[in-house]
Design a protein around this motif. Structure first.
Motif, PDB file in Angstrom:
ATOM      1  N   SER A 182       9.368   5.877   3.202  1.00  0.00           N
ATOM      2  CA  SER A 182       8.289   6.256   2.292  1.00  0.00           C
ATOM      3  C   SER A 182       7.869   7.701   2.546  1.00  0.00           C
ATOM      4  O   SER A 182       7.668   8.489   1.620  1.00  0.00           O
ATOM      5  N   ILE A 183       7.753   8.023   3.820  1.00  0.00           N
ATOM      6  CA  ILE A 183       7.365   9.398   4.156  1.00  0.00           C
ATOM      7  C   ILE A 183       8.396  10.386   3.629  1.00  0.00           C
ATOM      8  O   ILE A 183       8.080  11.409   3.031  1.00  0.00           O
ATOM      9  N   MET A 184       9.662  10.017   3.830  1.00  0.00           N
ATOM     10  CA  MET A 184      10.740  10.917   3.415  1.00  0.00           C
ATOM     11  C   MET A 184      10.751  11.081   1.903  1.00  0.00           C
ATOM     12  O   MET A 184      10.880  12.183   1.384  1.00  0.00           O
ATOM     13  N   PRO A 196       0.826  -1.220   0.000  1.00  0.00           N
ATOM     14  CA  PRO A 196       0.000   0.000   0.000  1.00  0.00           C
ATOM     15  C   PRO A 196       0.854   1.261   0.000  1.00  0.00           C
ATOM     16  O   PRO A 196       0.497   2.265  -0.629  1.00  0.00           O
ATOM     17  N   LEU A 197       1.978   1.211   0.695  1.00  0.00           N
ATOM     18  CA  LEU A 197       2.841   2.399   0.755  1.00  0.00           C
ATOM     19  C   LEU A 197       3.335   2.741  -0.636  1.00  0.00           C
ATOM     20  O   LEU A 197       3.344   3.894  -1.050  1.00  0.00           O
ATOM     21  N   GLU A 198       3.768   1.697  -1.349  1.00  0.00           N
ATOM     22  CA  GLU A 198       4.296   1.942  -2.687  1.00  0.00           C
ATOM     23  C   GLU A 198       3.213   2.461  -3.619  1.00  0.00           C
ATOM     24  O   GLU A 198       3.450   3.326  -4.445  1.00  0.00           O
ATOM     25  N   LYS A 199       2.051   1.881  -3.436  1.00  0.00           N
ATOM     26  CA  LYS A 199       0.971   2.249  -4.342  1.00  0.00           C
ATOM     27  C   LYS A 199       0.545   3.696  -4.117  1.00  0.00           C
ATOM     28  O   LYS A 199       0.448   4.474  -5.053  1.00  0.00           O
ATOM     29  N   ASP A 232       1.958   7.380  -0.008  1.00  0.00           N
ATOM     30  CA  ASP A 232       1.415   8.295   0.971  1.00  0.00           C
ATOM     31  C   ASP A 232       1.065   7.498   2.203  1.00  0.00           C
ATOM     32  O   ASP A 232       0.139   6.703   2.214  1.00  0.00           O
ATOM     33  N   ILE A 233       1.825   7.739   3.240  1.00  0.00           N
ATOM     34  CA  ILE A 233       1.618   6.975   4.452  1.00  0.00           C
ATOM     35  C   ILE A 233       0.280   7.326   5.079  1.00  0.00           C
ATOM     36  O   ILE A 233      -0.330   6.524   5.766  1.00  0.00           O
ATOM     37  N   VAL A 234      -0.180   8.523   4.813  1.00  0.00           N
ATOM     38  CA  VAL A 234      -1.422   8.967   5.437  1.00  0.00           C
ATOM     39  C   VAL A 234      -2.551   7.986   5.104  1.00  0.00           C
ATOM     40  O   VAL A 234      -3.379   7.653   5.945  1.00  0.00           O
ATOM     41  N   THR A 235      -2.509   7.510   3.871  1.00  0.00           N
ATOM     42  CA  THR A 235      -3.529   6.546   3.467  1.00  0.00           C
ATOM     43  C   THR A 235      -3.408   5.287   4.306  1.00  0.00           C
ATOM     44  O   THR A 235      -4.404   4.751   4.800  1.00  0.00           O
ATOM     45  N   GLU A 267      -0.352   9.626  16.252  1.00  0.00           N
ATOM     46  CA  GLU A 267      -0.501   8.521  17.208  1.00  0.00           C
ATOM     47  C   GLU A 267      -0.371   7.178  16.504  1.00  0.00           C
ATOM     48  O   GLU A 267       0.378   6.310  16.932  1.00  0.00           O
ATOM     49  N   VAL A 268      -1.110   7.042  15.411  1.00  0.00           N
ATOM     50  CA  VAL A 268      -1.091   5.779  14.672  1.00  0.00           C
ATOM     51  C   VAL A 268       0.307   5.500  14.137  1.00  0.00           C
ATOM     52  O   VAL A 268       0.817   4.387  14.229  1.00  0.00           O
ATOM     53  N   LEU A 269       0.902   6.544  13.624  1.00  0.00           N
ATOM     54  CA  LEU A 269       2.236   6.384  13.060  1.00  0.00           C
ATOM     55  C   LEU A 269       3.213   5.892  14.121  1.00  0.00           C
ATOM     56  O   LEU A 269       3.986   4.961  13.877  1.00  0.00           O
TER      57      LEU A 269
END
Lengths: 295, 783
Positions: free
Chosen positions: B437-439, B399-402, B405-408, B452-454
């Motif tokens: 991924s975020i970077m 999912p990160l690659e797709k 966006d980590i937010v998703t 929090e989730v992160l």
């Protein structure tokens, strides 16, 4: 020497010709081509007797016989005539020169087919005899063949059978008919209901069983005329293997049943399964073979 | 002595080849002289060589190919009725007179091919007869090759739509029926092969069997090539029949291969429209079948199909592809109790890949997949299979690659639950993946909830996990990880001060649990993040004063104070000191004198109590001096206290040169080059003189200790300070004083005990040049 040979020479030359000899179909009677007839036909022709140069034949009469004979090989030379017809051709007298006698046997009943088996022979022959008081009678033979045709049987059921060895092998086989003509083709199927042995292959054999004599003297000879591989390898339960066997390549005759109480010729289909240890499992079924008129 | 198996086989093969060549020679002669009888006789004898049971499939293939080539020649002869004078119908009967079944059927197929070509009988009749007659060969290897021959010669003669052999209505069906039947029989034979021969050679046999699989699979390929097999027919006839055979054969090798075959040879569109049927077969396969690979391939294909064109996407929706696949996977996992975890997870990875490609907008699907995976993972003990772990990482990375966006990903409720099932090491790896991924995408995490989730996700990096083996930690990895966390903190940003403060508090809450090894990495980021907020607030000052506003600089400074205190307790005094000074500077800019003073106090306390190393002290004192110099918020009293302390510490440094440098640096504390900065020329001079004294003392000490005085560097440095203040207009610094200093330096240089030093000489020379230059320019330097 010539003199000597001349002394033992037959006194005359007898030739038999059939009236339609040129057009009649010829059939190979093993070594020579002979004319072919069927029952109820007229058998007619000419017999000419030609004394050798300058000789005369003194005879007690000339006759022609039509003989149907059965010869058993264990009793070779001893013919049993089941048919015997005679035509007197000439009253006793002398023949000085070539003389020709027409003859005819009309609508001759010849119920049996010519047959050359292992232990028995059935033949038809014309026998011309010039009877003489001394020097022995002069005899000439002319073979001819008889084949009788049958119509297609009105009832011709298939052969269907389930056989097996308990807990070992269970098969069901089916041949489409019980009566086949000589150029027929056997169609069928073998269903394997249970297979616990390692089958290597399966053959269909055509066997001819010729029995001669009767009672205690019955002699049976069996020949395998065809060995036709139906299956290669081991089937599993539920397999069905087709059969299609053309009879034309094999030298079959019609089935003969109790010919004049002398012999019988029967045909069997033998289904043989061979396992990996070369044990044979087989089931034999009689089939009837008949000669169908060529259309 | 017996030959070994391989040698035997070579011998048998050679004999077989010789037999074929011998009979082929006579066959050719018969063909050349148009002698049909002889041709049939020798071709049958030649084909009898194929009756052998002694060869392995590989060798048998060799033999078969040789016979195959010869049969092509025979077929050409058969075609030419003018040569042999027998009609093809009669020929078809004639070859059936052969007594042995294998040669008979090879010949029958050969004539059959000619028969179809002659069009004297409908193709379907001949094909039907051939495929039926071939049942006679039940030996697996021989049967397979025979039927393969049949397939080969009939390939271009199927009564397909548009084919010249197409008959009346529905002959395509006959073509399909023919291929299906041949396929079914071939597969049966192939499956049966495993039961041949002694049990101990099973492994070898299975390997050989596998080599033959393409003979079977070829039929499916032929099916897929038939024009007339449209979706309807595929759905109604072809697929159900093929699957029936696949399921019923109950053989893992065959099932795996054929399922894969089906997936590979038929068009994607067909798969999509028959998903239910295809998937329905999966749970019915043997438990040993590698279904995961099969399904993965299917999903890969479908994903690629979806990616190929946007037009096909509605189809996916229409057939509810996701629901069906998801359902099927669930059933397969349920049915195959013994499937290792890695298998199940691989399946989920494939499904996820499929989902991401086909339904990128359906986050709920993604979460469903993850949820299913969690369920599976909860049913097994902690993962210890490295391959399974790898798959979980793949699952989480997808999912990160797709979405880039980590937010998703943070909105996926099952995401952290999956991570919980990873071992510590992998958990960290995954956390790193997330951070990277975020970077990479420069994603800004802007709400407390997400933060929090992160932090829940990357908790493996934030604190020591229970039972983690500390010895295993690699120092370098640890540094990398913590640096990543530090970088991450900067990505947690919201323009709204209130929310930002909450974020900072959350980050603090989490990072403070990190323990002494982590804090030095994370705290600076946190502090600077907070300082940034302060600067922001400061920028919009005016609107936000008053106690009811939650985010005030004062409050943040309180927070910072605690943070730094925590850090100093770690202990990490040097870092705490630097941060204190940073805060002090920020407080200065906010005009908060007390706060700034407090931070300075903190810094001094740290200096006094915690920093013992002389080198660290030098650095620290210079930092303090530098910061203090820029402070303008302090009143006279506070300032005096602080400068006094600073100069005092400077003079008490251990090494003389350090003392000297610190003291002359202190001179700047009394001379701030601002408009209303303090300008106390006298005290500047005092500092410089004191520095000069210390320099002298240092020189003498060097003379005594080493027999030679040190370089004149210190003097030149002081000279530069003199020049600076002179230029700045400090009345206390006179030209005479400068002149005196230059002379002093020259004397020192001429001293025999002086050590020549090129660096200090150059320094002096350039300083002198500068003076010369300024003199020529005149002005303030002009004497």
């Amino acid at each position: 020497m010539n003199f000597l040979i001349g002394a033992f020479k037959p006194a005359c030359n007898i030739s038999i010709t059939f009236s339609d000899g040129k057009s009649r179909k010829q059939e190979n009677g093993q070594t020579v081509m002979v004319p072919l007839f069927q029952s109820q036909e007229n058998i007619a022709g000419k017999i000419s007797i030609e004394p050798f140069q300058g000789k005369k034949i003194e005879h007690n009469g000339v006759k022609v016989e039509l003989l149907g004979q059965i010869e058993m090989y264990f009793d070779r030379g001893n013919f049993y005539d089941f048919t015997s017809l005679v035509r007197e051709l000439d009253v006793p007298g002398d023949i000085y020169e070539r003389k020709t006698y027409p003859f005819e046997f009309s609508t001759v009943e010849m119920p049996y087919e010519t047959y050359n088996g292992v232990n028995v022979r059935l033949r038809y022959v014309l026998k011309v005899t010039v009877s003489r008081n001394y020097g022995g009678s002069i005899v000439e033979y002319q073979d001819f063949m008889v084949r009788n045709y049958s119509p297609a049987p009105s009832i011709n059921n298939s052969i269907k059978m389930e056989v097996g060895i308990e807990d070992c092998l269970h098969i069901e086989f089916e041949y489409n008919k019980s009566k086949y003509h000589l150029k027929d083709v056997i169609i069928g199927k073998i269903y394997f209901l249970l297979v616990r042995i390692k089958i290597k292959n399966m053959d269909l054999e055509i066997r001819r069983r010729e029995s001669t004599g009767s009672g205690a003297n019955t002699h049976v000879e069996t020949e395998t005329l065809a060995k036709f591989e139906l299956m290669d390898g081991a089937p599993v339960r539920g397999e069905s293997i087709p059969i299609r066997l053309f009879l034309s390549p094999y030298e079959l005759t019609p089935t003969h049943r109790n010919i004049n109480n002398k012999f019988s010729v029967k045909y069997y289909l033998n289904l043989v399964l061979v396992d990996e240890e070369d044990r044979r499992y087989f089931k034999q079924q009689e089939i009837t073979i008949y000669r169908l008129q060529d259309s | 002595m017996m030959l070994n198996g391989a040698e035997d086989e070579e011998k048998w093969l050679a004999e077989g080849i010789a037999g074929i060549q011998h009979n082929a020679f006579y066959m050719h002669r018969a063909l050349d002289s148009n002698n049909l009888r002889e041709a049939l006789k020798y071709s049958a004898q030649m084909l009898s060589e194929l009756r052998t049971s002694k060869l392995s499939p590989h060798k048998y293939y060799d033999l078969y190919m040789r016979a195959f080539d010869e049969l092509r020649k025979l077929e050409i002869f058969f075609k030419d009725e003018g040569k042999h004078g027998v009609s093809v119908v009669d020929l078809y009967e004639l070859v059936q007179h052969a007594g042995n079944i294998l040669p008979r059927l090879y010949l029958l197929c050969t004539v059959g091919s000619v028969y179809i070509k002659s069009k004297e009988a409908p193709a379907k009749e001949v094909l039907k007869d051939l495929v039926e007659m071939c049942r006679g060969v039940q030996h697996p290897l021989r049967g397979l090759f025979l039927r393969s021959y049949l397939a080969q010669v009939s390939r271009d003669k199927l009564p397909d739509i548009g084919s010249e052999y197409e008959g009346d209505a529905d002959t395509v069906m006959d073509a399909v029926e023919f291929v299906l039947q041949n396929f079914t029989e071939m597969n049966k034979l192939w499956v049966r092969m495993q039961h041949q021969g002694p049990g101990r050679l099973r492994e070898k046999r299975e390997k050989e069997r596998n080599e033959l699989r393409d003979l079977v699979g070829k039929n499916l390929h032929v099916l897929s090539q038939i024009e007339g097999v449209d979706l309807e027919m595929y759905k109604e006839t072809v697929l159900p029949r093929v699957l029936e055979q696949v399921v019923n054969c109950k053989d893992d090798l065959s099932q795996y291969y054929l399922m894969d075959c089906i997936i590979q040879v038929f068009p994607d569109e067909y798969h999509l429209q028959t998903l239910e049927t295809l998937l329905g077969a999966c749970p019915q396969l043997q438990p040993t079948v590698d279904i995961k690979t099969v399904l993965s391939r299917l999903m890969d294909r479908l994903s690629n199909y979806a990616a190929s064109s946007a037009d096909v996407l509605p189809e996916f929706l229409q057939v509810e592809a996701f629901a069906k696949l998801s359902n099927a996977i669930g059933k397969v996992i349920e049915a195959q109790v013994d499937m290792p975890a890695v298998g199940a997870i691989t399946l989920y990875v494939s499904l996820l890949t499929f989902t991401l490609r086909v339904h990128p907008d359906r986050l709920d699907y993604v979460d469903l997949v993850l949820g299913a995976c969690v369920k599976k993972l909860s049913s097994i003990p902690k993962l210890d299979d490295s391959r399974a772990t790898k798959q979980v990482v793949a699952l989480l990375s997808a999912p990160l690659e797709k979405y880039n966006d980590i937010v998703t990903a943070l909105t996926l409720s099952n995401y952290p639950r999956v991570m919980d099932h990873l071992d510590n090491g992998t958990n960290k790896v995954m956390a790193m993946v997330i951070i990277q991924s975020i970077m990479k995408n420069n994603t800004c995490i802007s709400t407390v909830d997400k933060v929090e989730v992160l932090f829940e996700l990357i908790k493996g990096l934030i604190k020591d996990t229970d039972g983690a083996d500390v010895d295993e930690l690699d120092e370098e990895d640890f540094k990398d990880e913590q640096n990543a966390v530090a970088r991450l903190i900067h990505m947690l940003y919201n323009n709204e001060p209130e929310e930002m403060l909450k974020i900072i508090c959350t980050v603090r809450k989490h990072t403070m649990a990190g323990g002494p090894k982590r804090l030095p990495f994370t705290v600076p980021s946190l502090v600077f993040s907070a300082l940034r907020l302060i600067r922001q607030l400061q920028g919009q000052e005016g609107d936000i004063v008053g106690e009811e506003v939650p985010a005030t600089p004062k409050k943040i400074f309180q927070l910072l104070n605690q943070i730094i205190e925590d850090l100093s307790n770690v202990p990490s005094p040097e870092l705490a000191l630097r941060l204190s000074l940073q805060c002090a500077e920020a407080a200065n800019d906010c005009d908060l004198e007390h706060v700034a003073y407090e931070f300075f106090t903190q810094a001094f306390v740290l200096y006094e109590e915690e920093i013992a190393d002389s080198k660290a002290q030098v650095t620290a004192i210079h930092l303090i001096i530098g910061t203090l110099q820029r402070m303008n918020v302090f009143g006279v009293e506070n300032r005096d206290t602080l400068t006094h302390k600073a100069t005092g510490y400077s003079a008490r440094l251990l090494k003389k040169p350090d003392q000297c440098r610190a003291v002359y640096a202190c001179s700047h504390l009394f001379w701030v080059d601002d408009q209303d900065g303090i300008k106390d020329g006298e005290r500047v001079l005092l500092c410089l003189k004191r520095a000069l004294r210390i320099a002298n003392a240092a020189q003498q000490m060097a003379n005594v200790a080493r027999g030679s005085s040190g370089p004149v560097t210190l003097f030149v440095e002081i000279l530069n300070k003199y020049l600076y203040f002179f230029e700045k207009g400090n009345q206390q610094i006179t030209g005479a004083a400068i002149q005196g200093l230059i002379e002093l330096i020259n004397t020192e240089k001429q001293n025999d005990s002086a050590t020549p030093d090129s660096a200090s000489d150059a320094f002096l020379a350039s300083t002198m040049r500068y003076i010369q230059f300024q003199r020529q320019k005149g002005g303030i330097m002009g004497r």
